[in-house]
Design an enzyme around this catalytic site. Structure first.
Site, PDB file in Angstrom:
ATOM      1  N   SER A 127       0.831  -1.207   0.000  1.00  0.00           N
ATOM      2  CA  SER A 127       0.000   0.000   0.000  1.00  0.00           C
ATOM      3  C   SER A 127       0.861   1.250   0.000  1.00  0.00           C
ATOM      4  O   SER A 127       1.936   1.293   0.617  1.00  0.00           O
ATOM      5  CB  SER A 127      -0.899   0.000   1.239  1.00  0.00           C
ATOM      6  OG  SER A 127      -1.527   1.252   1.413  1.00  0.00           O
ATOM      7  N   TYR A 151      -2.996   0.220  10.091  1.00  0.00           N
ATOM      8  CA  TYR A 151      -3.090  -0.466   8.805  1.00  0.00           C
ATOM      9  C   TYR A 151      -1.797  -0.319   8.024  1.00  0.00           C
ATOM     10  O   TYR A 151      -1.226  -1.307   7.531  1.00  0.00           O
ATOM     11  CB  TYR A 151      -4.257   0.091   7.990  1.00  0.00           C
ATOM     12  CG  TYR A 151      -4.171  -0.280   6.526  1.00  0.00           C
ATOM     13  CD1 TYR A 151      -4.342  -1.600   6.111  1.00  0.00           C
ATOM     14  CD2 TYR A 151      -3.891   0.680   5.553  1.00  0.00           C
ATOM     15  CE1 TYR A 151      -4.235  -1.951   4.775  1.00  0.00           C
ATOM     16  CE2 TYR A 151      -3.782   0.337   4.214  1.00  0.00           C
ATOM     17  CZ  TYR A 151      -3.961  -0.972   3.829  1.00  0.00           C
ATOM     18  OH  TYR A 151      -3.835  -1.322   2.505  1.00  0.00           O
ATOM     19  N   LYS A 155       1.256  -3.171   6.822  1.00  0.00           N
ATOM     20  CA  LYS A 155       1.754  -3.392   5.465  1.00  0.00           C
ATOM     21  C   LYS A 155       3.270  -3.269   5.420  1.00  0.00           C
ATOM     22  O   LYS A 155       3.964  -4.071   4.757  1.00  0.00           O
ATOM     23  CB  LYS A 155       1.099  -2.409   4.487  1.00  0.00           C
ATOM     24  CG  LYS A 155      -0.347  -2.726   4.177  1.00  0.00           C
ATOM     25  CD  LYS A 155      -0.489  -4.077   3.459  1.00  0.00           C
ATOM     26  CE  LYS A 155      -1.899  -4.362   3.024  1.00  0.00           C
ATOM     27  NZ  LYS A 155      -2.035  -5.648   2.311  1.00  0.00           N
TER      28      LYS A 155
END
Length: 340
Positions: A127, A151, A155
């Site tokens: 991402s 989040y 990643k």
């Protein structure tokens, strides 16, 4: 024999479009998905869209090493595309442990199953959020990483795990694709973005407001250092993202180890600009109101995607108008989303 690709999270938004892309280009495709944020009806739609069925689909949580082992034992897997993950920034701030458990724990379980069954070719869905609140745009693969929410940190942590395992195992071939904001839908209208519950991403929320499912959109902040004060993102059509992952599979053997590439258009679009573009595409108003900033959000994220263009001769081809038109087509053909 055709190459067989295992797609984790293959019933999800990006995963389902990537399955169609793979099937359309002659690959055999095996899906694992626990349908935590997807509908099993998507699997039938993949077959209709691609005009041929998946090789197999398994109801499996990617954290379940034993179940993953059975999948690898049942099929001759050549490579893996790993999408299965939680992906909402706001939710990750509220439920960080679940994000680390699913995103990092699931990746580790997958890597263990792959190694146990002699599979060492992986495309990892990363991402752009790993770059954080960037001071210099556009972002290259060498820009500093400074994730601002759980989040994004999961990643980046997965990338670090992949880097370490590639140093340990010289046979590993891994491509981590840091793609920017995927939107749109398959032009057929059969596949699109239909998150369970209230959408956390902008485009599906805009579409649901336009079709009448929701009253109005909340714009999280209009005081960012951007031209109109709202957040700027590099939106990329989901079909371009799917194509990029399919092309990546063909380049896994270019060199060993871990390589990182951005997937994006290089064009920034603000929240208000996207609302205006969607209004034009749909012919419907999108009522909205400005509210406080959302924790974990950053002002702007725009890609420099020149590295992947130079390495593979591949670039995105679909513009913002196509993204909005395709998303609206899916929404109008599926006003209540997929069957639940």
């Amino acid at each position: 024999m055709p190459e067989t690709v295992l797609v984790t999270g293959g019933a999800g938004f990006i995963g389902s479009h990537t399955c169609v892309e793979l099937l359309d280009h002659g690959y055999e495709v095996v899906v694992v998905d626990n349908h935590a944020n997807s509908s099993p009806h998507v699997l039938d739609r993949i077959a209709k869209t691609a005009s041929r069925p998946l090789t197999a689909a398994h109801l499996v949580d990617v954290r379940d090493r034993e179940a993953l082992g059975h999948v690898f034992a049942a099929h001759r897997i050549d490579s893996v595309i790993h999408f299965a993950a939680r992906k909402a920034v706001g939710e990750s701030v509220e439920r960080p442990v679940e994000y680390y458990d699913t995103n990092v724990g699931g990746t580790c379980a997958l890597l263990s199953a792959m190694h146990e069954h002699g599979v060492h070719r992986l495309v990892f869905s990363s991402s752009c959020s790993v770059y954080g609140d960037a001071r210099t745009l556009p972002l290259t693969e060498h820009s500093p990483v400074a994730p601002t929410n759980p989040y994004a940190r999961t990643k980046l942590m997965c990338e670090r795990v992949l880097e370490d395992i590639c140093e340990l195992l010289p046979q590993m071939r891994v491509l981590a694709l840091r793609y920017f904001n995927p939107v749109g839908a398959h032009p057929s209208g059969l596949l699109g973005e239909d998150p369970c519950g209230v959408p956390d991403n902008l485009m599906p929320y805009v579409a649901q407001v336009a079709v009448g499912r929701r009253e109005r959109l909340s714009v999280f902040g209009d005081d960012y250092p951007t031209p109109d004060g709202t957040g700027v993102r590099d939106y990329i059509h989901v079909m371009d993202v799917a194509e990029g992952h399919r092309v990546a599979v063909g380049h896994l053997d270019d060199s060993p180890g871990l390589r990182v590439f951005n997937l994006g258009t290089g064009a920034g679009t603000s929240v208000l600009e996207l609302i205006a573009a969607f209004t034009e595409a749909s012919g419907r108003p999108v009522p909205h109101q400005v509210v406080d900033r959302r924790p974990g959000d950053v002002a702007a994220l725009v890609a420099d995607a020149s590295a992947v263009a130079e390495a593979w001769g591949w670039t995105t081809t679909r513009d913002l108008a196509a993204m909005c038109a395709d998303a609206w087509r899916f929404q109008t053909l599926n006003p209540d989303g997929y069957p639940r």
